[in-house]
Design an enzyme around this catalytic site. Structure first.
Site, PDB file in Angstrom:
ATOM      1  N   GLU A   1       0.553  -1.522   0.028  1.00 44.00           N
ATOM      2  CA  GLU A   1       0.321   0.149  -0.086  1.00 44.00           C
ATOM      3  C   GLU A   1       0.740   1.355  -0.112  1.00 44.00           C
ATOM      4  OE1 GLU A   1      -3.229   0.420  -0.127  1.00 44.00           O
ATOM      5  OE2 GLU A   1      -2.416   2.915  -0.758  1.00 44.00           O
TER       6      GLU A   1
ATOM      7  N   THR B   1      -5.472   0.982  -5.385  1.00 42.92           N
ATOM      8  CA  THR B   1      -5.474   0.195  -5.251  1.00 42.92           C
ATOM      9  C   THR B   1      -5.775  -1.542  -5.929  1.00 42.92           C
ATOM     10  OG1 THR B   1      -5.107   0.166  -2.313  1.00 42.92           O
ATOM     11  CG2 THR B   1      -5.061  -2.416  -3.506  1.00 42.92           C
TER      12      THR B   1
ATOM     13  N   HIS C   1      -1.524   3.244   5.029  1.00 39.75           N
ATOM     14  CA  HIS C   1      -2.483   3.876   4.047  1.00 39.75           C
ATOM     15  C   HIS C   1      -2.896   4.978   5.143  1.00 39.75           C
ATOM     16  CE1 HIS C   1      -6.480   5.155   2.012  1.00 39.75           C
ATOM     17  NE2 HIS C   1      -6.697   3.649   1.499  1.00 39.75           N
TER      18      HIS C   1
ATOM     19  N   ASP D   1       1.235   0.024  -4.638  1.00 44.55           N
ATOM     20  CA  ASP D   1       0.445  -0.389  -5.562  1.00 44.55           C
ATOM     21  C   ASP D   1      -0.054   0.953  -6.911  1.00 44.55           C
ATOM     22  OD1 ASP D   1      -0.489   0.950  -3.605  1.00 44.55           O
ATOM     23  OD2 ASP D   1      -2.974   0.571  -3.546  1.00 44.55           O
ATOM     24  N   HIS D   2      -0.089   2.488  -5.640  1.00 45.63           N
ATOM     25  CA  HIS D   2       0.455   4.058  -5.725  1.00 45.63           C
ATOM     26  C   HIS D   2       1.103   4.841  -5.267  1.00 45.63           C
ATOM     27  CE1 HIS D   2      -2.460   4.434  -3.394  1.00 45.63           C
ATOM     28  NE2 HIS D   2      -3.387   3.096  -4.003  1.00 45.63           N
TER      29      HIS D   2
HETATM   30  C1  GP9 Z   1      -9.082  -0.975  -0.070  1.00 43.95           C
HETATM   31  C2  GP9 Z   1      -7.260  -0.823   0.718  1.00 43.95           C
HETATM   32  C3  GP9 Z   1      -7.204   0.628  -0.272  1.00 43.95           C
HETATM   33  O1  GP9 Z   1      -9.917  -2.049   0.775  1.00 43.95           O
HETATM   34  O2  GP9 Z   1      -7.368  -1.295  -0.772  1.00 43.95           O
HETATM   35  O3  GP9 Z   1      -7.342   1.655  -1.268  1.00 43.95           O
HETATM   36  P1  GP9 Z   1      -6.192   2.436  -1.807  1.00 43.95           P
HETATM   37  O4  GP9 Z   1      -7.664   3.877  -0.824  1.00 43.95           O
HETATM   38  O5  GP9 Z   1      -5.222   3.284  -1.721  1.00 43.95           O
HETATM   39  O6  GP9 Z   1      -7.701   3.004  -3.246  1.00 43.95           O
HETATM   40 MN    MN Z   2      -3.547   1.649  -2.631  1.00 42.39          MN
END
Ligand code: GP9
Ligand code: MN
Length: 568
Positions: A206, A248, A363, A422-423
């Site tokens: 994340e 994500t 996150h 992921d980003h």
């Molecule tokens: C939610 C998690 C976060 O289940 O995968 O998502 P994001 O906000 O990073 O898209």
């Molecule tokens: Mn994410």
């Protein structure tokens, strides 16, 4: 400034058709609606550097889970946005006559209405002929149209794209295949089948960005474990995230389909019932057990529907974990506890397996209890930037525990471990403070380079190396298929095998930016990849066009649900 003014002028003047005593209410209501639309976008922009598109508005089912983040984005001084609405309300109460103008009949207003209609038609016409490339670069689009007109444009797009499946024809494939064959590169034969029948664990890290890898803070490594793992893995240090508004879920989508996500909304939410030809599905039909581990609500991002569609047989979500106040923070379960509890399920899976693990602790807004800090926060005026380091460091620790557990379970020697960011984690709105950590200005060149996330591929028995050719998330699927010895059966993949000898550095970002080993095309500007010096736009023309076509054809597949027509 003129575009929003034209819009505001038009909608406010409609009030003149109302009876005098209703006019102030119309102005108050309109002002509240428009201000709220503007303010919602201000808040959204602070984290996502983007505008809320219509498909995102329909994501309201996800809003509950976002509440922890939203509070971090609101400031007390934001009330200024509502000043105009407030002034209008006060005036309406104290001197209503100051807000009323003699009611106009349609008859009298005819010339004005006709002029307005002509102006609107011209504006619509302009929107339709906008250079298509702009439509992928929303920042540019908003600058051209203004926020309110953007929503008219977005509605046009919305009707156009939702109407596509019915109109799509099998022939579309011919164009797409032609485009893909043009840039096709044969996969690396020396890697083909090198990890045949091995297990695969793909970890979505994340919000982990590349700028923390190998770096230190207060004299300590920020990612000591990942740094160690990189030493005996393949590590791609010019690897770009290619996600759009689905973050994500977009990353999961790209990794498993080698398609681009959509420019508007999240594919998981808007096209979950499409036909796909995904990696888990391919591996599953070749004897692999497939599973996802993610300790969040199972319906978030429609995952409960999308995962089976992509070929995942098992999905371990919120209800499969023992989650308590003690082992959760921010968005949910802490990564270390998540990894430990996941092992119980993982070790039960029949081998070979293909599994995805999605971490969560790092996150936005990067909350973490003091007791879980393995590194002290950074010291700047942005709590987001400061807290980012302890949460990244925490996820790094969770990865150490994951790999140790795999070793103990005897799985390490026959499991490929893939880890990818992921980003982005730090949004542009915090670059002023991030600059202090990086020690350099963040101009266009640096901001494109900040779109890099780590990709680590650990293959048992292989020493690995650092590979610096430009690449993106879209390249993971063809790479895995090749090392697992699964032939490419003509499915449409927009990425290329990362080990292919003939592969040239290339990554297309979702806003239409294109990065190669030599050039960066972004924000209508052409730069040198080596040092950021600016070139004439023509130098980037070829890559701009190639990138545009990639996004265009990938979008066509999703909007048209074209895999329905692919003979398998
Ligand atoms: C939610 C998690 C976060 O289940 O995968 O998502 P994001 O906000 O990073 O898209
Ligand atoms: Mn994410």
């Amino acid at each position: 400034m003129l575009n929003p003014l034209l819009f505001l002028f038009s909608v406010f003047s409609l009030g003149l058709f109302f009876r005098e005593r209703f006019q102030p209410f119309y102005f108050i209501l309109l002002s509240l609606i428009l201000t709220s639309l503007l303010y919602a976008n201000v808040v959204y922009y602070r984290e996502f550097t983007d505008i809320i598109t219509l498909p995102m508005l329909m994501m309201s089912s996800n809003a509950g889970d976002l509440s922890t983040s939203i509070f971090a984005l609101i400031n007390w001084y934001d009330v200024v946005y509502y000043f105009a609405a407030l002034i209008i309300s006060v005036l309406a109460y104290t001197r209503p006559q100051s807000l009323t103008i003699n009611r106009i009949t349609f008859q009298k207003a005819k010339p004005a209405v006709i002029t307005l209609l002509v102006m609107l038609t011209v504006t619509f016409g302009q929107m339709r002929t906008l250079d298509e490339a702009y439509s992928f670069d929303r920042n540019h689009l908003i600058q051209t149209l203004g926020l309110y007109n953007f929503y008219i444009y977005d509605s046009l797009l919305h009707t156009q794209t939702t109407a596509q499946p019915a109109l799509s024809e099998e022939e579309d494939w011919n164009n797409i295949k032609k485009h893909l064959n043009n840039g096709e590169v044969p996969p690396a034969t020396h890697m083909t089948g090198i990890a045949e029948d091995m297990n695969v664990i793909v970890v979505s890290l994340e919000s982990v960005e590349s700028f923390v890898i190998g770096e230190t803070l207060h004299g300590e490594e920020i990612t000591p474990f990942l740094n160690e793992l990189i030493n005996n893995s393949y590590y791609f240090d010019n690897f770009y995230y290619q996600t759009g508004q689905g973050k994500t879920s977009d990353a999961e989508f790209i990794i498993n389909n080698s398609l681009h996500p959509l420019g508007r909304g999240a594919v998981f939410l808007t096209h979950y019932d499409n036909e796909f030809y995904a990696l888990p599905e391919i591996l599953n039909s070749n004897g692999y057990t497939t599973a996802v581990f993610h300790a969040n609500d199972e319906t978030f991002y429609n995952r409960d529907i999308m995962y089976p569609n992509l070929g995942y047989e098992n999905y371990y979500s919120f209800s499969d974990y023992k989650i308590s106040l003690h082992n959760s923070v921010g968005w949910g379960m802490k990564d270390i506890d998540f990894v430990e509890q996941s092992m119980d399920y993982l070790t039960e899976l029949p081998e070979p397996f293909y599994t995805t693990m999605i971490t969560l602790t790092n996150h936005f807004p990067y909350d973490l209890d003091e007791e879980d800090h393995f590194i002290e926060p950074f010291d700047s005026d942005s709590s987001i930037v400061n807290q980012y380091f302890p949460t990244v460091r925490y996820t790094d620790e969770a990865m150490r525990i994951l790999v140790n557990n795999l070793k103990e379970a005897g799985l390490y020697e026959n499991t490929i471990i893939v880890m990818y960011g992921d980003h982005y984690g730090i949004a542009n709105s915090h670059y002023e403070e991030l600059r202090k950590f990086l020690g350099r200005e963040i101009d266009l060149y640096e901001s494109v380079k900040l779109e890099r996330v780590p990709l680590i591929i650990h293959i048992p028995g292989m020493e690995g190396e650092k590979i610096s050719t430009v690449s993106g998330q879209i390249d993971v699927m063809p790479t895995l298929l090749n090392i697992l010895g699964q032939p490419d059966e003509g499915q449409a993949m927009f990425g290329t095998d990362l080990f292919a000898e003939e592969r040239e550095g290339y990554a297309v970002l979702r806003d239409g930016s294109v990065v190669t080993d030599e050039l960066i095309f972004s924000n209508e500007t052409c730069l040198s990849y080596a040092d950021g010096s600016e070139f004439a736009p023509e130098i980037c023309e070829d890559i701009r066009e190639q990138g545009f076509n990639d996004l265009y054809y990938s979008d066509k597949i999703i909007y048209g649900d074209l895999f329905r027509f692919l003979s398998q």
